[in-house]
Design a protein around this motif. Sequence first.
Motif, PDB file in Angstrom:
ATOM      1  N   SER A 174      20.668  43.522  47.275  1.00 57.10           N
ATOM      2  CA  SER A 174      20.918  43.004  45.931  1.00 57.10           C
ATOM      3  C   SER A 174      22.154  43.644  45.315  1.00 57.10           C
ATOM      4  CB  SER A 174      19.712  43.284  45.034  1.00 57.10           C
ATOM      5  OG  SER A 174      18.536  42.749  45.598  1.00 57.10           O
ATOM      6  N   ILE A 175      22.873  42.827  44.524  1.00 54.48           N
ATOM      7  CA  ILE A 175      24.058  43.333  43.844  1.00 54.48           C
ATOM      8  C   ILE A 175      24.205  42.661  42.491  1.00 54.48           C
ATOM      9  CG2 ILE A 175      25.532  41.647  45.025  1.00 54.48           C
ATOM     10  CD1 ILE A 175      27.763  43.805  44.866  1.00 54.48           C
ATOM     11  N   ASN A 176      24.464  43.454  41.478  1.00 49.98           N
ATOM     12  CA  ASN A 176      24.738  42.975  40.119  1.00 49.98           C
ATOM     13  C   ASN A 176      26.259  42.985  39.957  1.00 49.98           C
ATOM     14  OD1 ASN A 176      24.870  42.462  37.396  1.00 49.98           O
ATOM     15  ND2 ASN A 176      23.331  43.984  36.812  1.00 49.98           N
ATOM     16  N   PHE A 177      26.861  41.782  39.987  1.00 50.97           N
ATOM     17  CA  PHE A 177      28.316  41.730  40.017  1.00 50.97           C
ATOM     18  C   PHE A 177      28.874  41.223  38.698  1.00 50.97           C
ATOM     19  CE2 PHE A 177      27.061  37.481  41.271  1.00 50.97           C
ATOM     20  CZ  PHE A 177      28.023  36.650  40.703  1.00 50.97           C
ATOM     21  N   SER A 178      30.165  41.423  38.539  1.00 50.61           N
ATOM     22  CA  SER A 178      30.868  40.967  37.336  1.00 50.61           C
ATOM     23  C   SER A 178      32.166  40.280  37.758  1.00 50.61           C
ATOM     24  CB  SER A 178      31.170  42.140  36.404  1.00 50.61           C
ATOM     25  OG  SER A 178      32.026  43.079  37.039  1.00 50.61           O
ATOM     26  N   TYR A 179      32.669  39.406  36.868  1.00 47.67           N
ATOM     27  CA  TYR A 179      33.942  38.724  37.125  1.00 47.67           C
ATOM     28  C   TYR A 179      34.736  38.683  35.837  1.00 47.67           C
ATOM     29  CZ  TYR A 179      37.393  35.204  38.368  1.00 47.67           C
ATOM     30  OH  TYR A 179      38.574  34.534  38.606  1.00 47.67           O
ATOM     31  N   ASN A 180      35.991  39.149  35.915  1.00 52.52           N
ATOM     32  CA  ASN A 180      36.882  39.182  34.757  1.00 52.52           C
ATOM     33  C   ASN A 180      37.992  38.155  34.971  1.00 52.52           C
ATOM     34  OD1 ASN A 180      38.584  39.720  32.646  1.00 52.52           O
ATOM     35  ND2 ASN A 180      38.855  41.904  33.131  1.00 52.52           N
ATOM     36  N   PRO A 181      37.915  36.989  34.293  1.00 51.14           N
ATOM     37  CA  PRO A 181      38.921  35.943  34.520  1.00 51.14           C
ATOM     38  C   PRO A 181      40.335  36.364  34.135  1.00 51.14           C
ATOM     39  CG  PRO A 181      37.521  35.402  32.646  1.00 51.14           C
ATOM     40  CD  PRO A 181      36.904  36.587  33.307  1.00 51.14           C
ATOM     41  N   ALA A 182      40.454  37.369  33.286  1.00 47.89           N
ATOM     42  CA  ALA A 182      41.782  37.817  32.888  1.00 47.89           C
ATOM     43  C   ALA A 182      42.545  38.422  34.059  1.00 47.89           C
ATOM     44  CB  ALA A 182      41.670  38.825  31.751  1.00 47.89           C
ATOM     45  N   LEU A 183      41.820  38.840  35.105  1.00 47.96           N
ATOM     46  CA  LEU A 183      42.459  39.443  36.272  1.00 47.96           C
ATOM     47  C   LEU A 183      42.455  38.506  37.468  1.00 47.96           C
ATOM     48  CD1 LEU A 183      40.933  43.056  36.047  1.00 47.96           C
ATOM     49  CD2 LEU A 183      43.214  42.309  35.312  1.00 47.96           C
ATOM     50  N   ALA A 184      42.249  37.208  37.231  1.00 46.61           N
ATOM     51  CA  ALA A 184      42.118  36.253  38.327  1.00 46.61           C
ATOM     52  C   ALA A 184      43.365  36.205  39.199  1.00 46.61           C
ATOM     53  CB  ALA A 184      41.815  34.859  37.777  1.00 46.61           C
ATOM     54  N   GLY A 185      44.540  36.453  38.640  1.00 45.57           N
ATOM     55  CA  GLY A 185      45.767  36.373  39.410  1.00 45.57           C
ATOM     56  C   GLY A 185      46.153  37.658  40.101  1.00 45.57           C
ATOM     57  N   SER A 186      45.354  38.725  39.976  1.00 43.97           N
ATOM     58  CA  SER A 186      45.712  40.010  40.555  1.00 43.97           C
ATOM     59  C   SER A 186      45.642  39.964  42.079  1.00 43.97           C
ATOM     60  CB  SER A 186      44.792  41.100  40.023  1.00 43.97           C
ATOM     61  OG  SER A 186      45.025  42.317  40.706  1.00 43.97           O
ATOM     62  N   THR A 187      46.586  40.642  42.719  1.00 48.48           N
ATOM     63  CA  THR A 187      46.563  40.797  44.176  1.00 48.48           C
ATOM     64  C   THR A 187      46.284  42.235  44.594  1.00 48.48           C
ATOM     65  OG1 THR A 187      48.959  41.168  44.202  1.00 48.48           O
ATOM     66  CG2 THR A 187      48.184  38.887  44.481  1.00 48.48           C
ATOM     67  N   ASP A 188      46.013  43.095  43.626  1.00 48.87           N
ATOM     68  CA  ASP A 188      45.761  44.512  43.884  1.00 48.87           C
ATOM     69  C   ASP A 188      44.271  44.788  43.743  1.00 48.87           C
ATOM     70  OD1 ASP A 188      45.596  47.241  44.028  1.00 48.87           O
ATOM     71  OD2 ASP A 188      47.119  47.642  42.490  1.00 48.87           O
ATOM     72  N   PRO A 189      43.592  45.257  44.816  1.00 52.57           N
ATOM     73  CA  PRO A 189      42.156  45.541  44.707  1.00 52.57           C
ATOM     74  C   PRO A 189      41.801  46.513  43.589  1.00 52.57           C
ATOM     75  CG  PRO A 189      42.846  45.584  46.998  1.00 52.57           C
ATOM     76  CD  PRO A 189      44.101  45.491  46.176  1.00 52.57           C
ATOM     77  N   GLU A 190      42.760  47.398  43.225  1.00 51.65           N
ATOM     78  CA  GLU A 190      42.493  48.329  42.129  1.00 51.65           C
ATOM     79  C   GLU A 190      42.331  47.601  40.804  1.00 51.65           C
ATOM     80  OE1 GLU A 190      41.958  51.514  42.267  1.00 51.65           O
ATOM     81  OE2 GLU A 190      42.348  51.779  44.406  1.00 51.65           O
ATOM     82  N   PHE A 191      42.867  46.393  40.714  1.00 53.94           N
ATOM     83  CA  PHE A 191      42.762  45.599  39.492  1.00 53.94           C
ATOM     84  C   PHE A 191      42.122  44.245  39.798  1.00 53.94           C
ATOM     85  CE2 PHE A 191      46.362  48.470  39.046  1.00 53.94           C
ATOM     86  CZ  PHE A 191      46.047  49.111  37.862  1.00 53.94           C
TER      87      PHE A 191
END
Length: 932
Positions: A668-685
């Motif tokens: 099981s995993i409780n995940f989140s998604y931030n659409p403001a960072l949808a275009g990021s190519t850096d895993p840190e962001f």
Amino acid sequence: MIDSGSRFGVRGAARLSLNASTGAIAASLLFVATSQAAFAQVGTDPSLTPNVETASKKVAEENPDDIIVSGLRSAIAASITEKRLSNQIVESISSEDIGKLPDNSIADSIARLPGVTAQRVDGRSQAVSIRGFGPDFSTTLLNGREQTTVGDNRGVEYDQFPSELISQVVIYKTPSAALVGAGMSGTVDLRTIRPLEYGKQAIAVNARGEWLSLGALNSGSKDTGYRVSGLYVDQFMDNTLGIAVGIAHMESPTQIERFNAWGYPNYDATNIIIGGAKPYVTSTELKRTGVVGTLEYTPNDNFTTVGDVYWSKFDDSQILRGIEFPLQWSSASLAPGYTAAGGRITSGTFNGVKGVVRNDANARDATNLALGWNAKFQKDGWMAFTDVSYSHVTRNDTILESYSGTGPAGSGPYDSLGFTTNSNSTTSFNPSINYADANLIKLTSPQGWGSDVIPGGQVGYVNYPTIDDELFAWRTGFERDLNMGFLKSVSFGFNYADRTKSLTQDEYFLGLKNGALSQPIPTGSLLAPTELAFLGVPGMVSYDPIALVNGGTYNLVRNPNADVLTKGWSVSEQVMTGYLQFNIDSQIGANTLTGNVGVQVINTNQRSNGEAASGTPAFTSNNVTGGAEYTYALPSLNLALRTPEQFVARFGLSKQMARARLDQMRASINFSYNPALAGSTDPEFSPWGGSGGNPALRPWIANAVDVSFEKYFGPVAYVAVAGFYKNLDTYIYDQQVLYNFTGFPVSSGPAPVLNVGYVTIPTNGNGGEMYGVEFSGTLPFNKFASALDGFGLLGNFSITESNIQPDPNNPKSPIPGLSKYVGNATLYFEKQGFQARVSVSYRSEFLGEVAGFGNARTFRTVDPETLVDAQIGYEFQAGSKFAGLSILLQGQNLSNEPFVTYQAGDTTQVIDNQNFGRRFLFGIGYKFGMNK
């Protein structure tokens, strides 16, 4: 090896002889202990340990003029003999008589052994730590077979097993290749009686009543209880068929006065203050029925077959009543005129307090079934056995919170609540409101909790978690006599185990009908007010919350949040174990060297199913799976050198393993998604993140060295010192790792460029070292003077150190379950039917696993404990018309030791202070039978 492969079963040696002419023990011995090696296991390789009949014969040969005794001194004599003959480092306790372990519970008895401690839960010793490691690092067997567990993980809750039906408990501190299912810290094997090896007819019945010093704290609760048991053992068909049947039933209450604090925030630059409090009185009643049955058939010297059944029904009901006071962490304000001392606000008055009157209830219904069948054949230097077992646990819990108060959030009346810090760092209160007034206190949400789900706030909460745990195992093994120099025999075999365990969460907010914000408590559910006088509150309104739920007072609104969905899981394991072990028996001059050397190869295929969810409320839920397959080789060496002067030196070298916690292995995993960072190519962001479990977790692995030096002074006295060192290759702690979110839905906004992100999950990381030393022995006082015959002392003391850092990302903290200092001592007298003993147990502070917010498991520092128990009794002797009758009086927790936890390494910041009071038991027993 000392004739350890000649039998395969348990010898019920209830009596051993004592020799009154053995030498003196050094007067410098401070602590002494009882420890005994194992009965030969059913379900494990018979080369593992010698058995008690072998030990009894050995003592009889060495001491032909012995005096026959029974009871405690018999158990001590058997323990010493078996420790001396064992090839591994073991500890154990056995029944003093049929159906009678030394203590009222199995966990209490285990906790008296060297290097072993127990943690009290709701006043009962329940979880056991071995050599500083928590319950997750050990394994528990029943008659040599791995068992399913009632708890959420692998650790066994020992109050599931009636002590009256267990004849012996053995703890292996060092593994061998033939010991399947061994833990890393140790392996606990619970043993039931073997009727043919007991060798005579016996019928024993026991009854005990109990009384609690705190009285009945909650309306409708009890301060008295009882336990009854019966055990029947017999042999038929010229002693080729044996049967043992036992049943034990108990209804045991516990009463608890509990202070609980939310925490201690900073009030100003120099002082902390209590953030909130939750004083409770708790009343529990444990009802447990256990049944054991054994059928043993030995038609000739070559063949033996044994069938076992164990079944228990466990019902634990609990009522908790108290008032939750939100203080600094609320809209309440501290009035001027407070006092401070030692960096803490010690007394004052909070204005605007909106207390939450709590009538909570917990209930657990658990059923445990264990079946086993074993057959053994031996001829012409060969021995072969097979063993099949099945274990199944089902558990259904109810965890209910019910709120009431003076009115809904934002409305009065409010309390002006005085508070004072007590000498034990708890806080007592002086309310201005009469919380026992049913006209003032109503069903409502005084703090507005849960208003995002129920307008105006929830008036309670209920959780129905369920556990289902099922295990099937099959084993076959062989032993071949070699008699090749120092090699006595070779053992080899195979074991297959298939286990599946699941946890399901079903959680609801409670609201009032028709959207009401408050309503009077139904008069039919009102009970007599409950006193909280131990913390200054005269009384509070009391009612039956389960009756309100079942009677339809509340609306049940399912909790839709992601964290509930991701609490559930299912984990399956298929484990294949092969082993090869050479058994050693050799003469080195006048000395004897015995032992074993071998290797265990374990292949594991583990899988988990769970939920992936996000949001509050959860906007989506996907089923996720994961797992791993791995193989480990675990070599082991055990050597025991015995001298004619009764010195024994032992050496153990092994690689050890403990599987990860099951809740850590959930997919099981409780995940989140931030659409403001949808275009990021850096895993840190990355727009992705979350937390959960890790179904690919590997076990804890340790390389271990064990030594023991023992000196025996005849069959009833010894001194020993043992040391151990464990170097953990890995340790499991939470880390941030990259997770593949491919296929996960997007809550809103554009599709992401990246499908990976960091999640916080349990991960195998760097390990550390654990090491310690243990002193133990027994001291019968007749070694000093014959007039002191019957008096004796036994006990132990251990010191354990660790440099393991459970979480390298946070400040260093001890590993759960580790007490640096542990000690036990028992002073006893037993002669001519009279028996008396006083026992003292001590453990220094440790990090304990306790119930936190929402009943979630959390870790807190537990204060040092010193427990004092005592008992006296008399058994009518042969020749009396009451022969076979015994009476007993026991007192538990005579020191009235509380269970105290605190935070931030500061003993003044008490989170929990639970007072269990004293428990007294009066019992009678009767046994009769005949030799055959």
